[in-house]
Write a protein that holds these residues in place. Sequence first.
Motif, mmCIF file in Angstrom:
data_model
loop_
_atom_site.group_PDB
_atom_site.id
_atom_site.type_symbol
_atom_site.label_atom_id
_atom_site.label_comp_id
_atom_site.label_asym_id
_atom_site.label_seq_id
_atom_site.Cartn_x
_atom_site.Cartn_y
_atom_site.Cartn_z
ATOM 1 N N THR A 152 0.821 -1.212 0.000
ATOM 2 C CA THR A 152 0.000 0.000 0.000
ATOM 3 C C THR A 152 0.855 1.262 0.000
ATOM 4 O OG1 THR A 152 -0.173 -0.128 2.422
ATOM 5 C CG2 THR A 152 -1.944 -1.128 1.132
ATOM 6 N N ILE A 153 2.021 1.196 0.648
ATOM 7 C CA ILE A 153 2.893 2.382 0.712
ATOM 8 C C ILE A 153 3.442 2.732 -0.667
ATOM 9 C CG2 ILE A 153 5.080 3.257 1.615
ATOM 10 C CD1 ILE A 153 4.523 1.677 4.178
ATOM 11 N N ILE A 154 3.899 1.732 -1.411
ATOM 12 C CA ILE A 154 4.501 2.013 -2.721
ATOM 13 C C ILE A 154 3.455 2.063 -3.834
ATOM 14 C CG2 ILE A 154 6.663 0.944 -2.014
ATOM 15 C CD1 ILE A 154 5.974 -1.472 -3.700
ATOM 16 N N GLY A 155 2.202 1.794 -3.508
ATOM 17 C CA GLY A 155 1.144 1.883 -4.509
ATOM 18 C C GLY A 155 0.948 0.636 -5.338
ATOM 19 N N ARG A 156 1.546 -0.481 -4.923
ATOM 20 C CA ARG A 156 1.392 -1.721 -5.687
ATOM 21 C C ARG A 156 0.012 -2.340 -5.497
ATOM 22 N NH1 ARG A 156 1.955 -7.268 -4.901
ATOM 23 N NH2 ARG A 156 2.747 -8.405 -6.729
ATOM 24 N N ALA A 157 -0.594 -2.125 -4.320
ATOM 25 C CA ALA A 157 -1.869 -2.771 -4.000
ATOM 26 C C ALA A 157 -2.935 -2.433 -5.037
ATOM 27 C CB ALA A 157 -2.330 -2.357 -2.601
ATOM 28 N N ALA A 158 -3.073 -1.146 -5.366
ATOM 29 C CA ALA A 158 -4.094 -0.744 -6.340
ATOM 30 C C ALA A 158 -3.736 -1.232 -7.737
ATOM 31 C CB ALA A 158 -4.249 0.773 -6.335
ATOM 32 N N HIS A 159 -2.441 -1.245 -8.070
ATOM 33 C CA HIS A 159 -2.007 -1.688 -9.399
ATOM 34 C C HIS A 159 -2.374 -3.154 -9.622
ATOM 35 C CE1 HIS A 159 0.360 -1.152 -13.039
ATOM 36 N NE2 HIS A 159 0.972 -2.305 -12.800
ATOM 37 N N ILE A 160 -2.207 -3.981 -8.593
ATOM 38 C CA ILE A 160 -2.508 -5.404 -8.697
ATOM 39 C C ILE A 160 -4.006 -5.662 -8.511
ATOM 40 C CG2 ILE A 160 -2.023 -7.671 -7.705
ATOM 41 C CD1 ILE A 160 0.257 -6.416 -9.315
ATOM 42 N N GLU A 161 -4.698 -4.768 -7.797
ATOM 43 C CA GLU A 161 -6.131 -4.951 -7.573
ATOM 44 C C GLU A 161 -6.900 -4.954 -8.900
ATOM 45 O OE1 GLU A 161 -9.172 -5.725 -4.781
ATOM 46 O OE2 GLU A 161 -6.993 -5.603 -4.554
ATOM 47 N N PHE A 162 -6.375 -4.298 -9.888
ATOM 48 C CA PHE A 162 -7.006 -4.341 -11.211
ATOM 49 C C PHE A 162 -7.081 -5.772 -11.748
ATOM 50 C CE2 PHE A 162 -5.884 0.262 -11.695
ATOM 51 C CZ PHE A 162 -7.148 0.714 -12.028
ATOM 52 N N LEU A 163 -6.148 -6.620 -11.316
ATOM 53 C CA LEU A 163 -6.110 -8.007 -11.786
ATOM 54 C C LEU A 163 -6.834 -8.959 -10.856
ATOM 55 C CD1 LEU A 163 -2.335 -8.202 -12.834
ATOM 56 C CD2 LEU A 163 -4.296 -7.520 -14.227
ATOM 57 N N GLU A 164 -7.030 -8.565 -9.603
ATOM 58 C CA GLU A 164 -7.583 -9.481 -8.610
ATOM 59 C C GLU A 164 -9.040 -9.185 -8.266
ATOM 60 O OE1 GLU A 164 -4.876 -9.270 -5.335
ATOM 61 O OE2 GLU A 164 -3.359 -10.516 -6.330
ATOM 62 N N SER A 165 -9.593 -8.164 -8.862
ATOM 63 C CA SER A 165 -11.001 -7.813 -8.637
ATOM 64 C C SER A 165 -11.674 -7.624 -9.984
ATOM 65 C CB SER A 165 -11.109 -6.527 -7.811
ATOM 66 O OG SER A 165 -12.439 -6.050 -7.790
ATOM 67 N N ASP A 166 -12.925 -8.076 -10.079
ATOM 68 C CA ASP A 166 -13.649 -7.904 -11.332
ATOM 69 C C ASP A 166 -14.840 -6.956 -11.193
ATOM 70 O OD1 ASP A 166 -15.321 -9.444 -9.799
ATOM 71 O OD2 ASP A 166 -15.830 -10.854 -11.390
ATOM 72 N N ILE A 167 -15.027 -6.384 -10.011
ATOM 73 C CA ILE A 167 -16.199 -5.537 -9.808
ATOM 74 C C ILE A 167 -16.094 -4.267 -10.639
ATOM 75 C CG2 ILE A 167 -17.445 -4.149 -8.100
ATOM 76 C CD1 ILE A 167 -16.982 -6.305 -6.078
ATOM 77 N N PHE A 168 -14.897 -3.659 -10.707
ATOM 78 C CA PHE A 168 -14.737 -2.438 -11.507
ATOM 79 C C PHE A 168 -15.036 -2.731 -12.977
ATOM 80 C CE2 PHE A 168 -10.666 -4.367 -12.351
ATOM 81 C CZ PHE A 168 -10.321 -3.906 -13.612
ATOM 82 N N ALA A 169 -14.569 -3.876 -13.469
ATOM 83 C CA ALA A 169 -14.830 -4.242 -14.864
ATOM 84 C C ALA A 169 -16.311 -4.521 -15.079
ATOM 85 C CB ALA A 169 -13.995 -5.461 -15.251
ATOM 86 N N ARG A 170 -16.935 -5.165 -14.099
ATOM 87 C CA ARG A 170 -18.368 -5.455 -14.199
ATOM 88 C C ARG A 170 -19.176 -4.158 -14.285
ATOM 89 N NH1 ARG A 170 -20.860 -9.121 -9.495
ATOM 90 N NH2 ARG A 170 -18.747 -9.949 -9.676
ATOM 91 N N PHE A 171 -18.837 -3.195 -13.439
ATOM 92 C CA PHE A 171 -19.560 -1.929 -13.429
ATOM 93 C C PHE A 171 -19.438 -1.211 -14.773
ATOM 94 C CE2 PHE A 171 -19.570 -1.020 -8.559
ATOM 95 C CZ PHE A 171 -20.405 -2.098 -8.386
ATOM 96 N N ILE A 172 -18.202 -1.088 -15.261
ATOM 97 C CA ILE A 172 -17.976 -0.324 -16.489
ATOM 98 C C ILE A 172 -18.528 -1.050 -17.709
ATOM 99 C CG2 ILE A 172 -16.166 0.518 -18.042
ATOM 100 C CD1 ILE A 172 -14.529 1.158 -15.532
ATOM 101 N N MET A 173 -18.283 -2.336 -17.807
ATOM 102 C CA MET A 173 -18.652 -3.068 -19.012
ATOM 103 C C MET A 173 -20.158 -3.245 -19.126
ATOM 104 S SD MET A 173 -15.488 -5.802 -19.027
ATOM 105 C CE MET A 173 -15.770 -6.465 -20.664
ATOM 106 N N TRP A 174 -20.841 -3.476 -18.007
ATOM 107 C CA TRP A 174 -22.287 -3.645 -18.073
ATOM 108 C C TRP A 174 -23.006 -2.298 -18.128
ATOM 109 C CZ3 TRP A 174 -24.849 -7.939 -19.225
ATOM 110 C CH2 TRP A 174 -24.196 -9.159 -19.082
ATOM 111 N N SER A 175 -22.339 -1.219 -17.707
ATOM 112 C CA SER A 175 -22.943 0.103 -17.837
ATOM 113 C C SER A 175 -22.834 0.632 -19.261
ATOM 114 C CB SER A 175 -22.273 1.088 -16.871
ATOM 115 O OG SER A 175 -22.494 0.715 -15.526
ATOM 116 N N PHE A 176 -21.821 0.160 -20.004
ATOM 117 C CA PHE A 176 -21.631 0.578 -21.394
ATOM 118 C C PHE A 176 -21.442 -0.666 -22.278
ATOM 119 C CE2 PHE A 176 -20.007 3.899 -18.594
ATOM 120 C CZ PHE A 176 -20.698 5.021 -19.057
ATOM 121 N N PRO A 177 -22.432 -1.550 -22.319
ATOM 122 C CA PRO A 177 -22.237 -2.818 -23.049
ATOM 123 C C PRO A 177 -22.050 -2.643 -24.539
ATOM 124 C CG PRO A 177 -24.557 -2.527 -22.445
ATOM 125 C CD PRO A 177 -23.792 -1.429 -21.765
#
Length: 798
Positions: A769-794
Amino acid sequence: MLRRLRWIIAGFHHQKTLKHRLDNAEPKLRNFKPNEQKPNNLRRSNNNKKPMMEAVHEIAIYIHRFHNLDLFQQGWYQIKITMRWEDGDGSSVGTPSRVVQYEAPNLGPDDIDGVWRIDDTDHSFSSQTFRIRYARQDVLLSVMIAFNLSLGKFEVPFTSAVILKFELMYAPVLDIGSNLQASLDACPAAVHEFRIPPKALLGLHSYCPVHFDIFHAVLVDTSVHISILKGGVPLRPTSDSRADEDIDGATHDKSMQIMLIKSFLTARAIIREELQKLSETLNQTIDLTDLTSKIDETKLFGSSPIAGLEIAEPENPNGAVDLQIDFLDSLSKDELFSAFHSLGDQILYLWNMFLKFHRANKTKILEYLCDGWANDRRAEWSIWMVYSKVEMPNQYITSEVNDSSYHGVNGRAPFLRKLTDDPAQTAAMRAELHRRSIAQMRINNRSIQDMHIFGDPSRIPIIIVERIGITNSPVRSTSINSYFSEMDQKNKPGLLSSGIGPKSINKLSSTSFRQSGRVLKIVVFVHGFQGHHLDLRLVRNQWLLIDPKVEFLMSEVNEEKTSGDFREMGSRLAQEVISFVKKKMDKVSRTGGLRTIKLSFVGHSIGNVIIRTALAESCMEPYLRYLYTYVSISGPHLGYLYSSNSLFNSGLWLLKKLKGTQCIHQLTLTDDPDLQNTFFYKLCKQRTLDNFKNIILLSSPQDGYVPYHSARIEMCLASSSDFSKKGKVFLEMLNECLDQIRAPSSEHRVFMRGDVNFDVSLQGRNLNTIIGRAAHIEFLESDIFARFIMWSFPEFFR
């Protein structure tokens, strides 16, 4: 034992018994038509007790198919279903009342084991056990399960929700016989829960996709159908039952009776409207004349002012019990009791009519409900998404007005942008304020709620979506090495010369496209630094859910090779893509003709640089006209000229000094003493974004691995006050990229930026979290952000 034996026999001989089951699909009481007089021998009279009003919720769950999206293991699988009151103590559970097997599973005898089963100990339903052998395998289950949920201590108006629980049971392939069932019963492999809000308990017909979790990615096509029915037998006593209380007590007082009748009126209106919608949508007649002709409100309410008035659906779209029928207070208990039973008979008649119609049109109804569910996603998930629209500046961006070298470019005045605040901090603060407001929200809707999302709403990623308005205007032509002028020259190499250019051009030119053929849709996923080809599988899974017919390429050619030169990585990717596209084109051409191609790309981190480098290769030129959607996930499009993460910068310095990592030199623009001769400067001159119809840049202000401005292709605070050559080179790169994004006058282009703010508080304060890696890797370990964007603009992903 006799009942369980009957279930087993029904499972083996479903073709013989199913019709009988469906014709008798009502609860254990005769299905009287509306207002039909009951025989005298069925009329109960008990002078020692006053009439009771008993109601029960019937929740029918239709499981259509099990689709293996991304299971890691072959083996035996089974679906287990239970339900309970949310506010109960665990003893108030739903009881399976009936099971109707519409069709036999589409599997051979070696891939299915046993029959469906009801367990009396936990009141659960378990599907037949089936074997999963390969990815994207479909198993047709086609079974309807109805649960009865008694009110017990829960009175009207309903304040408690119902928790619907799906469990995925797993057993290894080698387990057979008794060992198989023991393995299945041991522990669920995954669980997916849904919440049915109180407002939905009066009536609901909804699609309910079950996915379990990211490690057991499947799609169980399910629909949920709910109605409140008149209870035919006394409620089963529970630990919190009030059956021993006085009938004239608070539980069954007149106000509760009136509220129950209001609930029945609402439930009747909901199911009638649903039947009418289905009739119109499916273009099939559902005859309600028998019901309409027999609805006599005079018999329901005597000579009250409502006599002869047709009760319509409540105006409240959420279906709340808000009918203002004040005159019900003036009715006697006997009149209320008579109205209750007459309404109950009507609802039961409509409910059984719906179930019979559902069985005859199960697939069409599921498709209709699925379309409605998909259309509602943007509104349903808008809690976590903030929308704004901004205009892209049509001027050449510069940080100072006095520099003559940036005056009058293509007849346009320079656009001065002096930043006073850090955009990353502003975005993070905005997202955090929105997250705090969600914690204060009272989510009160009528739709089924996915507990992966609604279980703890304040932990879900916040997405700030900027839809950029693009002014249709000619692009600047300041680049000496214009991309189009290069393409006009025969055999002109890209960033790295490739010998397969002319051959691939001739191959594609000879392909005949048909007006009525198939649209070949291909998506290429490219991993980042030291990544794996399956890194973006969660985004791929969501894309497959939106468009199951899409072909996808998970790029593997650069695995364990991401430390080298970007030009070599781009060349390898270009050849991999061309080979894949040709193979799919040949296949489609053999099976019915090819109309056109939609070629999309998704990249994570430096995978985006590899994609743009590949698109600059001359061998890719014939395919550029087919580019469709580009999704950049935290991609350093402007390099690391202005990186404010000192810890990360130290790591980059070590990689350059100790390992001589070529791509890090290129990312930091230190691969050449002259900044205008570096790889990144030249890449920005190449028009790699020109041909995409849709461009979506995803970033996170919490991501310390990729500069925020670089992922968004925008100005940064440090560069706005840097008047050195470094600042000028950065502005040139920025303006070249923005020019590529601006749509030509003859073509419409969608450009969006999405800021994803993850909740990393649960990870605590650690190095990631200090070096900012957590958010960078969270893009690969979570699908909720992709679900929100992709289903909102299918529309961008089809």
